[in-house]
Scaffold this motif. Structure first.
Motif, PDB file in Angstrom:
ATOM      1  N   ILE A  77       0.842  -1.203   0.000  1.00  0.00           N
ATOM      2  CA  ILE A  77       0.000   0.000   0.000  1.00  0.00           C
ATOM      3  C   ILE A  77       0.875   1.250   0.000  1.00  0.00           C
ATOM      4  N   GLU A  78       1.948   1.221   0.784  1.00  0.00           N
ATOM      5  CA  GLU A  78       2.830   2.388   0.833  1.00  0.00           C
ATOM      6  C   GLU A  78       3.466   2.640  -0.528  1.00  0.00           C
ATOM      7  N   ALA A  79       4.032   1.598  -1.135  1.00  0.00           N
ATOM      8  CA  ALA A  79       4.655   1.765  -2.450  1.00  0.00           C
ATOM      9  C   ALA A  79       3.630   2.199  -3.493  1.00  0.00           C
ATOM     10  N   ALA A  80       2.446   1.582  -3.479  1.00  0.00           N
ATOM     11  CA  ALA A  80       1.402   1.938  -4.446  1.00  0.00           C
ATOM     12  C   ALA A  80       0.928   3.364  -4.241  1.00  0.00           C
ATOM     13  N   SER A  81       0.897   3.816  -3.001  1.00  0.00           N
ATOM     14  CA  SER A  81       0.494   5.194  -2.720  1.00  0.00           C
ATOM     15  C   SER A  81       1.529   6.183  -3.226  1.00  0.00           C
ATOM     16  N   TYR A  82       2.792   5.836  -3.092  1.00  0.00           N
ATOM     17  CA  TYR A  82       3.828   6.691  -3.676  1.00  0.00           C
ATOM     18  C   TYR A  82       3.638   6.773  -5.189  1.00  0.00           C
ATOM     19  N   ALA A  83       3.256   5.645  -5.788  1.00  0.00           N
ATOM     20  CA  ALA A  83       2.992   5.651  -7.229  1.00  0.00           C
ATOM     21  C   ALA A  83       1.831   6.586  -7.566  1.00  0.00           C
ATOM     22  N   LEU A  84       0.773   6.554  -6.752  1.00  0.00           N
ATOM     23  CA  LEU A  84      -0.370   7.437  -6.986  1.00  0.00           C
ATOM     24  C   LEU A  84       0.026   8.906  -6.852  1.00  0.00           C
ATOM     25  N   ALA A  94      -8.328   1.319  -6.597  1.00  0.00           N
ATOM     26  CA  ALA A  94      -9.391   0.354  -6.293  1.00  0.00           C
ATOM     27  C   ALA A  94      -8.827  -0.869  -5.561  1.00  0.00           C
ATOM     28  N   ARG A  95      -7.635  -1.286  -5.926  1.00  0.00           N
ATOM     29  CA  ARG A  95      -7.032  -2.431  -5.249  1.00  0.00           C
ATOM     30  C   ARG A  95      -6.707  -2.087  -3.792  1.00  0.00           C
ATOM     31  N   ILE A  96      -6.246  -0.873  -3.565  1.00  0.00           N
ATOM     32  CA  ILE A  96      -5.992  -0.453  -2.183  1.00  0.00           C
ATOM     33  C   ILE A  96      -7.300  -0.409  -1.406  1.00  0.00           C
ATOM     34  N   GLU A  97      -8.343   0.115  -2.013  1.00  0.00           N
ATOM     35  CA  GLU A  97      -9.638   0.218  -1.328  1.00  0.00           C
ATOM     36  C   GLU A  97     -10.179  -1.157  -0.958  1.00  0.00           C
ATOM     37  N   LYS A  98      -9.917  -2.154  -1.802  1.00  0.00           N
ATOM     38  CA  LYS A  98     -10.361  -3.515  -1.461  1.00  0.00           C
ATOM     39  C   LYS A  98      -9.640  -4.008  -0.204  1.00  0.00           C
ATOM     40  N   ILE A  99      -8.348  -3.732  -0.095  1.00  0.00           N
ATOM     41  CA  ILE A  99      -7.610  -4.114   1.115  1.00  0.00           C
ATOM     42  C   ILE A  99      -8.161  -3.364   2.319  1.00  0.00           C
ATOM     43  N   VAL A 100      -8.488  -2.099   2.140  1.00  0.00           N
ATOM     44  CA  VAL A 100      -9.060  -1.308   3.243  1.00  0.00           C
ATOM     45  C   VAL A 100     -10.392  -1.906   3.687  1.00  0.00           C
ATOM     46  N   ASP A 101     -11.207  -2.341   2.729  1.00  0.00           N
ATOM     47  CA  ASP A 101     -12.476  -2.998   3.070  1.00  0.00           C
ATOM     48  C   ASP A 101     -12.219  -4.219   3.959  1.00  0.00           C
ATOM     49  N   ASP A 102     -11.245  -5.031   3.557  1.00  0.00           N
ATOM     50  CA  ASP A 102     -10.961  -6.255   4.312  1.00  0.00           C
ATOM     51  C   ASP A 102     -10.453  -5.936   5.712  1.00  0.00           C
ATOM     52  N   HIS A 140       4.043  -1.217   9.575  1.00  0.00           N
ATOM     53  CA  HIS A 140       4.033  -1.140   8.109  1.00  0.00           C
ATOM     54  C   HIS A 140       2.640  -0.783   7.579  1.00  0.00           C
ATOM     55  N   LEU A 141       1.601  -1.282   8.208  1.00  0.00           N
ATOM     56  CA  LEU A 141       0.250  -0.867   7.798  1.00  0.00           C
ATOM     57  C   LEU A 141       0.065   0.622   8.012  1.00  0.00           C
ATOM     58  N   LEU A 142       0.575   1.125   9.126  1.00  0.00           N
ATOM     59  CA  LEU A 142       0.414   2.541   9.434  1.00  0.00           C
ATOM     60  C   LEU A 142       1.180   3.412   8.444  1.00  0.00           C
ATOM     61  N   GLU A 143       2.394   3.009   8.093  1.00  0.00           N
ATOM     62  CA  GLU A 143       3.135   3.776   7.088  1.00  0.00           C
ATOM     63  C   GLU A 143       2.397   3.762   5.751  1.00  0.00           C
ATOM     64  N   GLY A 144       1.768   2.616   5.424  1.00  0.00           N
ATOM     65  CA  GLY A 144       0.958   2.567   4.215  1.00  0.00           C
ATOM     66  C   GLY A 144      -0.244   3.484   4.297  1.00  0.00           C
ATOM     67  N   GLY A 145      -0.909   3.502   5.464  1.00  0.00           N
ATOM     68  CA  GLY A 145      -2.074   4.364   5.627  1.00  0.00           C
ATOM     69  C   GLY A 145      -1.728   5.833   5.534  1.00  0.00           C
TER      70      GLY A 145
END
Length: 632
Positions: A77-84, A94-102, A140-145
């Protein structure tokens, strides 16, 4: 403490070919394929309670790797967010949001959120901090968030994780009824400091400080929790608490020991806290530990950790090449630490190591195609060591992508009245000083060449300083402003050339960093490198690889001490590189027959040696490789 603050990567445009190509590969190939692998190997499914994947059947794993899977999702999530942050991508979001849902569905009513324990062992929450990484996963989840919030403004994931942090704050602390513990794998401390800097809520900083300050105190928490589990503390599988750097309080530690990644994460957090709390005790400890690493425990490639057994450090000067562990994550974490030390004191020795780790230890972990990885990084290979598409423990994969996607944040720092360049490679940025906005563009073909041009354009004429790092390897550097030469030696302090003047829009600095090939020798106490030499040019360490040097294993090559080493621009290799070539000798088996030993020396033939940057090895074909060459 240093008054400089790093310019964030979102405010730095990568314009040079070297980093633009690496970033593009990560954005378009690495991050999407990592998500595919997370799904293929059950990591994404592990977040979907109550239907996780079956337990691992890998031998000797004891399902331990699955305990860490929350952290792998967090790093992605952190790496993908840097990409965004570089470019919008609805599919990635959308893939990040699916993980957030879970994660939202999995979270317990009291805020607790660890998918392994919630499904597998709900009665064992917080009973084994030594081994079961709950706080590490949260970090690591928090850094991603945090990264996702900064990239998109979406706060749902961050809200979920802040509820978890509130639960942790109630659970851990010095008060009666709280657990006086800390994580066996440091990481949460880094994330809490980031959360403090984002929110300004000092409670997060205080929790990070608690975990660091509590570590290693007696009675030892890991002993206490082992007894509470009905175990004998002396039967700890790692034998000694040096493994996780909890053998003594952090301010009393002067030797770097144990697991390399855990150590680097902890030292990074200590440097963060030293800066935020103006804590001279933590700063002094960091400086002593830094000195220990640099004088006896770091590979020339900036690899850290010589042993696979503990994924970490052994004795001083024990730096074997063929069995070097040198985990990619450790070099990435060394970059974190060096960057933080650099912002305690603007001292070029920290930036030198940051650059060394970036170009050699960390970049090696990701292939040119962006889809294959190294976990360990030996400096000598018989050809069996090769990149993998995925690993049982895929931590290095996402550490590589999150570093490269945010690499712009390591280039430049600013104070109220000064700008400091730490790295070069072609960037542009706008920086706000007390005197107003300044646009800067640094143009170069670094790291291949050391000719650097910097345009300085304040919105209005203004006085401030521009500080340029003069790397430790750069001898006889030259500089000028608007064509007027500068006395580099007289104007350089702690590795930074300082130019203070009234700047006008379009003013230009030129910097020439000579990059002749160099021979590097190891301390004689490094017994594995006696009689050997390594090649370096600028920030790049070179190696010889079989594909460029056919005729036998490269371990049979010898470089004469008087051989003249030349550079060669190779447009046909990896979109353009600079190789090193030299006349050399090759030990051959001509006439040897079936004998294992004989009383006559082997035949030596003339050949020409070709070396390429170490970070590029194993991108073409399998084969032998060597950094430290026999010298004749």
């Amino acid at each position: 403490m240093n008054e400089f603050e790093p310019v964030q990567f979102v405010d730095v445009a990568l314009e040079g070919q070297f980093w633009r190509e690496r970033l593009e590969t990560v954005l378009t190939r690495t991050i999407p394929t990592q998500h595919v692998q997370l799904g293929k190997h059950g990591i994404l499914q592990s977040l979907t309670l109550p239907n996780p994947p079956p337990l691992s059947s890998a031998p000797n794993q004891h399902n331990f790797v699955q305990v860490l899977w929350d952290s792998d999702a967090g790093k992605w999530i952190e790496a993908a967010s840097y990409a965004l942050s570089h470019r919008p991508d609805a599919d990635i979001e959308a893939r990040i949001e699916k993980i957030v849902d879970d994660l939202e569905n999995a979270q317990a009513g009291d805020g607790y959120l660890n998918c392994w324990h919630l499904l597998r062992e709900p009665d064992k929450r917080w009973t084994n901090l030594r081994d079961y990484h709950e706080l590490y996963n949260l970090g690591h989840l928090l850094e991603g968030g945090i990264a996702y919030f900064l990239a998109t403004g979406r706060c749902r994931l961050l809200d979920i994780l802040e509820r978890y942090v509130d639960h942790v704050r109630k659970t851990f602390g010095p008060n009666p009824g709280q657990k006086h513990g800390y994580c066996g794998h440091q990481e949460i401390e880094l994330a809490l400091v980031k959360l403090y800097r984002l929110t300004g809520a000092r409670k997060h900083l205080e929790l990070a400080a608690y975990f660091i300050n509590e570590r290693g105190r007696q009675p030892h928490y890991f002993d206490q929790e082992a007894v509470a589990r009905g175990e004998n503390p002396s039967e700890f599988w790692a034998k000694r608490y040096e493994y996780n750097q909890s053998h003594r309080p952090v301010r009393e530690q002067t030797k770097v020991v144990g697991h390399a990644v855990r150590a680097m994460y902890m030292f990074s957090a200590m440097a963060d806290l030293a800066a935020e709390l103006n804590d001279d005790g933590l700063k002094k400890a960091c400086e002593e530990l830094w000195a220990d690493v640099m004088t006896s425990k770091i590979y020339i490639t900036s690899g850290l950790g010589s042993a696979a057994a503990n994924e970490g450090f052994t004795e001083d000067h024990d730096l074997p090449n063929d069995t070097a562990y040198a985990e990619t994550c450790a070099s990435v974490a060394l970059i974190f630490w060096a960057h933080r030390m650099l912002h305690l004191d603007l001292d070029g020795r920290y930036a030198d190591v940051m650059e060394q780790a970036l170009f050699n230890g960390a970049l090696t972990g990701l292939s040119r195609d962006g889809e294959h990885y190294f976990y360990s990084n030996p400096l000598d290979s018989d050809g069996r060591h090769s990149r993998w598409a995925w690993h049982t423990c895929p931590c290095c994969a996402m550490n590589s992508s999150r570093l490269i996607a945010s690499v712009g944040g390591y280039f430049v720092s600013a104070s109220e009245d000064a700008i400091a360049f730490h790295l070069y490679g072609g960037i542009s940025t706008n920086i706000r000083l007390a005197t107003g906005n300044v646009f800067l563009r640094e143009t170069s073909a670094y790291p291949w060449f050391g000719s650097i041009r910097i345009e300085v354009s304040p919105d209005a004429p203004a006085e401030f300083a521009v500080k340029l790092r003069i790397p430790g390897w750069a001898h006889e550097a030259e500089a000028s402003v608007e064509g007027h030469p500068i006395d580099v030696e007289a104007c350089t302090s702690n590795g930074y050339l300082s130019i203070s003047r009234l700047w006008n829009a379009g003013d230009t600095i030129t910097l020439e960093l000579p990059m002749p090939p160099e021979r590097i020798y190891a301390h004689p106490k490094v017994s594995q490198d006696i009689g050997r030499v390594a090649l370096k040019r600028g920030p790049l360490v070179y190696c010889v690889e079989h594909v460029d040097n056919p005729g036998g294993r490269v371990q049979q090559l010898k470089l004469p001490r008087d051989a003249w080493i030349e550079t060669e621009e190779r447009a046909d290799l990896f979109d353009g590189v600079v190789t090193l070539t030299a006349p050399a000798k090759r030990v051959v088996d001509q006439g040897w027959g079936d004998s294992l030993y004989r009383n006559a020396p082997p035949v030596v033939s003339d050949c020409r040696l070709i070396a390429l940057p170490y970070f590029l090895w194993n991108n073409r074909a399998k084969g032998s490789m060597q950094v430290w060459l026999l010298e004749s």
